[in-house]
Enzyme design. Structure first.
Site, PDB file in Angstrom:
ATOM      1  N   GLU B  87       0.930  -1.295   0.022  1.00 15.98           N
ATOM      2  CA  GLU B  87       0.010   0.048  -0.028  1.00 15.98           C
ATOM      3  C   GLU B  87       0.974   1.124  -0.070  1.00 15.98           C
ATOM      4  O   GLU B  87       0.356   2.350  -0.037  1.00 15.98           O
ATOM      5  CB  GLU B  87      -0.884   0.150   1.104  1.00 15.98           C
ATOM      6  CG  GLU B  87      -0.153  -0.019   2.473  1.00 15.98           C
ATOM      7  CD  GLU B  87      -0.609   1.416   3.428  1.00 15.98           C
ATOM      8  OE1 GLU B  87      -2.089   1.290   3.725  1.00 15.98           O
ATOM      9  OE2 GLU B  87      -0.004   2.136   3.956  1.00 15.98           O
ATOM     10  N   CYS B 119      -3.300  -4.640   3.731  1.00 11.23           N
ATOM     11  CA  CYS B 119      -2.202  -5.573   4.415  1.00 11.23           C
ATOM     12  C   CYS B 119      -2.484  -6.797   3.479  1.00 11.23           C
ATOM     13  O   CYS B 119      -1.497  -7.758   4.035  1.00 11.23           O
ATOM     14  CB  CYS B 119      -2.386  -5.903   5.652  1.00 11.23           C
ATOM     15  SG  CYS B 119      -2.354  -4.070   6.502  1.00 11.23           S
ATOM     16  N   HIS B 242      -2.331 -12.528  10.149  1.00 15.43           N
ATOM     17  CA  HIS B 242      -1.963 -11.075   9.952  1.00 15.43           C
ATOM     18  C   HIS B 242      -1.715 -10.259  11.487  1.00 15.43           C
ATOM     19  O   HIS B 242      -2.610 -10.804  12.377  1.00 15.43           O
ATOM     20  CB  HIS B 242      -3.153 -10.242   9.190  1.00 15.43           C
ATOM     21  CG  HIS B 242      -2.803  -8.963   9.241  1.00 15.43           C
ATOM     22  ND1 HIS B 242      -1.640  -8.160   8.751  1.00 15.43           N
ATOM     23  CD2 HIS B 242      -3.515  -7.794   9.508  1.00 15.43           C
ATOM     24  CE1 HIS B 242      -1.793  -6.831   8.749  1.00 15.43           C
ATOM     25  NE2 HIS B 242      -2.832  -6.582   9.469  1.00 15.43           N
TER      26      HIS B 242
END
Lengths: 385, 353, 132
Positions: B87, B119, B242
């Site tokens: 990103e 992400c 994550h």
């Protein structure tokens, strides 16, 4: 080949000339030299300059200076060899007179640097180095010399403060030169405390950014022989080159271009280093002074700093250097420096150096270095009796 | 029932992997010192911060070089895709992937592209590479997830928004150090985090980021993959999720029935923060650094917007000799220079001069 | 000024340390110059350097040119590559006081400079202490 003599010298004070631009600085020096030579016309004009385009937006200095000097019509070109531009212009003048292509030639070195900001001047000076492989990596001119100084200290075991005598000597001599930028004494203590520019080079190792112009008039030596005036003959004029980038040199600490240039000059003049009475060397940084002394045969490898520590570089030493302040105290208007050096040698050989007079000076040498040692121009001048 | 798995025509696996984590660390106490007077709990101990000459291109290059070093003698000219998920691509227009492809010697006959999914961008590139190699379009594909994440000064995200990345060279299963057992993707339109065009810093949904976003997507993706493969948490030696902070992955692991020791090796957020597209992928490099042959690993990413990619891997005998061919993830974590908030502000270009 | 095309032309040497090797005398050459500095014969065969070397000399720049102010202070060095040639580069990920002559270093690719906020980003080789 004809013998060539310097028949006139002129210079402006080195410093911040807020009231004067490039062409008027050149004019002032050039007129002084012509008055000194007692000539009103010249056959050719060579203008030594490095940064006029980058810093003042003006190129085409040959025609411009000729025009504003009232010499419109004369043969005139600009000569560029980084910080060696001044001596390169002188060299072309010498070639023209020696070869019989011209009789009276004016060589002027001029630089106007103070209109630029510090970072702008830093960027401009870096153009003397390899743009793609040094400057693109953030190297400044100071940093290149710092790399040399660091390695020199490492290889020969010197401490930072061992370099102080170069600065102390240059400033002591500059005190008595009315044309010098600085008239301040520097003590070893002040040197040790000076602000770091690019470690291990500090402010007092470095020559200052400055404005200035110097000029000489050249003519066949026979013209002045027997005139009653002192005859200062150019006994040698030698140019040598080396790799522009430090990393491309066979041995970065050897300054091979300077050695080649100096020994070619000794050959032309038919002298040995011991016969040189004074040496105006290119002390843009203290380390350059040390390396030049070694390359020109005044000190063995790694002993240039030792020579200074032993007091042999002062006016009463074995080989006086920077006798009028050098690049360090007189100042370093880059493209003008090589001509200043020769003007000062002439002052010494004529016995006009005042309080800084080297006793009985007969043989003087000037060495102007472009870049970190890539173009080296050596002139040896001899006073005829 | 048609499978939810993203099926390949042939078996593929990871041939080489590599991480990169910058040297600088900003302690969370520094952010707290500036913005809360030092009060309150911090979500991590410190985060990795890119130096002034680093960006997603440079991070990707080093991670990719490490992946290629582990792969051994794979000719870069045989890589047919180079994909970078991030990103924080340094250019809004001009691919990161072409610079990376050139730097590793993969040009010019190579598919190159940049991926964006907050992400999840890195696992998205990895999953695409699995499909690309799995379909036989190319023998090798390189997938990278990397970020130099930015957070608005003083925002809760500033404690964690970190820099780092990981690269994976995907190829035929017979050359792999870990074989892909199966993967799937689970996405919905859940606006928990976004950054509009021309904005420096992202915005987020606060508490909304938790339950309907992070937990829902990761749990659903993990359950669906295990169901399709007929596995249970007990079948896995390692799991990595994550990690926007330390608590979220711990919580989702517990909810799914994973034990703390299964997630320990890959849970790095406390020491490097949230490296966004690099987050779960760097967790996986840390796991692979210490894994033995024939171990099973579950990876589930999460990206805002929102979605999760879940991948099940099984290591092979080849992992032993490849682990040591490049610096380990922990080597980078151990290489650590703490900076203060002032230097951080300068390094990350938050100071406009 | 001309940064995009200039960097593009140098991309192989900047990104991957692609130099040359002299076919005649075997001298590895970096930066590439197409003429062997040793035997002066033509040398255009590409040769990829390992990226490992050691610091020959170094300095820290406190007064950078305008284009590098963003990165200052930074350390520059002459690096002797293990294959022989020397090059000039920045050292990165290292504090000035950690550097010493003889320090083993390895090549990394980093931003060399950016042309303001709108221009291209130039990437190229820098060197850093070994990771392990």
């Amino acid at each position: 080949m004809r013998d060539v003599a310097v028949i006139g010298i002129g210079q402006t004070k080195v410093g911040e000339h807020w009231e004067k631009d490039l062409r008027h600085l050149a004019l002032e020096a050039l007129q002084a030299a012509m008055r000194d030579a007692e000539v009103e016309r010249v056959d050719a004009l060579y203008v030594g300059n490095m940064l006029s385009g980058e810093l003042t937006g003006q190129e085409h200095l040959g025609a411009l200076v000729a025009d504003f000097a009232g010499l419109r019509g004369v043969e005139a070109v600009k000569v560029e060899a980084a910080c060696g531009s001044g001596a390169a212009a002188l060299r072309l003048g010498y070639v023209a007179v020696a070869g019989g292509l011209a009789d009276v030639v004016l060589a002027v070195g001029v630089e106007k640097m103070t209109d630029a900001t510090g970072p702008e001047a830093t960027s401009a000076l870096a153009m003397a180095a390899d743009a793609d492989h040094e400057v693109a990596h953030g190297l400044t001119f100071v940093a290149l010399n710092a790399l040399l100084m660091r390695r020199y200290m490492y290889e020969y075991g010197y401490k930072k403060e061992d370099f102080a005598p170069f600065t102390v000597n240059a400033h002591a001599n500059g005190m008595n030169n009315p044309y010098a930028m600085f008239h301040t004494k520097v003590t070893p203590e002040a040197y040790a405390k000076a602000r770091m520019i690019a470690d291990p080079i500090n402010l007092l190792d470095s020559s200052p950014v400055a404005d200035g112009a110097a000029a000489v008039v050249l003519a066949p030596a026979d013209w002045v022989r027997g005139s009653g005036k002192p005859v200062v003959r150019i006994a040698a004029s030698a140019v040598a080159t080396d790799a522009v980038a430090l990393h491309d040199r066979r041995d970065p600490l050897a300054l091979e271009g300077a050695a080649l240039s100096a020994w070619r000059a000794y050959g032309q003049a038919g002298i040995r280093p011991e016969e040189v009475d004074l040496f105006e060397l290119h002390d843009a940084f203290s380390i350059m002074a040390a390396l030049s002394l070694e390359a020109a045969g005044f000190a063995r490898r790694g002993e240039g700093v030792r020579l200074a520590l032993d007091g042999e570089i002062t006016l009463r030493g074995r080989i006086p250097i920077a006798t009028m302040g050098g690049l360090k105290a007189r100042g370093h208007p880059v493209g003008a420096t090589g001509v200043y050096q020769v003007v000062e040698v002439v002052q010494q050989l004529r016995g006009e150096a005042g309080a800084n007079q080297v006793p009985d000076a007969r043989v003087g040498m000037a060495q102007n270095i472009g870049g970190s040692g890539a173009t080296v121009i050596t002139h040896i001048l001899i006073r005829e009796t | 029932m048609e499978t939810r798995l993203l099926r390949t025509d042939r078996e593929v696996g990871i041939i080489g992997y590599g991480a990169y984590i910058p040297r600088y660390r900003l302690p969370a106490t520094e952010v707290a010192r500036i913005w809360t007077g030092g009060e309150g709990e911090t979500p991590v101990t410190e985060k990795a911060v890119a130096g002034p000459d680093e960006d997603v291109v440079t991070i990707s290059i080093e991670a990719a070089r490490n992946a290629l070093a582990r792969a051994g003698n794979v000719d870069p000219a045989l890589i047919r895709a180079v994909w970078v998920g991030s990103e924080s691509h340094p250019y809004a227009v001009k691919p990161t992937s072409t610079i990376l492809a050139e730097a590793i010697g993969a040009t010019p006959y190579v598919q190159a592209g940049d991926w964006e999914f907050a992400c999840k961008a890195g696992t998205e590139a990895l999953q695409a590479a699995i499909g690309f190699v799995g379909s036989g379009m190319g023998r090798y594909a390189l997938a990278v997830g990397a970020d130099t994440a930015q957070a608005r000064p003083g925002d809760a995200l500033e404690y964690t928004a970190a820099s780092g990345g990981a690269a994976y060279l995907v190829g035929p299963a017979e050359e792999a150090l870990a074989v892909v057992e199966g993967s799937l993707s689970y996405v919905t339109d859940t606006p928990d985090f976004w950054r509009r065009a021309y904005q420096h810093y992202p915005s987020h949904g606060g508490r909304f980021t938790g339950e309907p976003a992070y937990f829902k997507h990761i749990a659903e993706a993990a359950r669906a993959l295990m169901e399709a493969l007929g596995t249970t948490p007990a079948d896995y030696d390692y799991a990595v999720f994550h990690q926007p902070n330390v608590k979220f992955p711990q919580t989702v692991a517990r909810q799914l029935g994973f034990k703390p020791e299964q997630i320990g090796a890959g849970l790095l957020a406390d020491r490097i923060g949230n490296t966004y597209a690099g987050s779960s992928l760097i967790g996986l490099t840390a796991i692979l650094d210490g894994a033995r042959p024939d171990q099973r690993i579950l990876l589930v990413s999460f990206g805002s917007g929102a979605g999760s990619d879940a991948i099940s891997l099984r290591t092979t005998e080849a992992i032993r000799e490849r682990q040591g061919r490049a610096p380990a993830t922990q080597d980078y974590i151990a290489r650590r220079t703490v900076i203060d908030y002032g230097l951080y502000v300068r390094f990350r270009g938050k100071l406009r001069v | 000024m001309g940064l995009p095309s200039k960097n593009w032309r140098l991309r192989n040497q900047r990104y991957r340390l692609v130099g040359e090797i002299c076919e005649k005398c075997g001298t590895p050459i970096f930066p590439p110059r197409d003429v062997c500095p040793e035997c002066e014969g033509p040398a255009q065969t590409p040769y990829v350097f390992s990226g490992r070397g050691e610091v020959y000399s170094y300095s820290t720049v406190y007064h950078p040119p305008a284009e590098f102010e963003r990165y200052a202070p930074y350390t520059v060095a002459l690096v002797r590559l293990e294959e022989g040639p020397m090059l000039t580069a920045q050292l990165t990920d290292v504090a000035p006081e950690e550097v010493y002559i003889g320090m083993p270093v390895e090549m990394v690719t980093r931003q060399l400079q950016t042309e303001g906020d709108e221009g291209v980003i130039a990437y190229g080789y820098k060197f850093r202490p070994l990771i392990r």
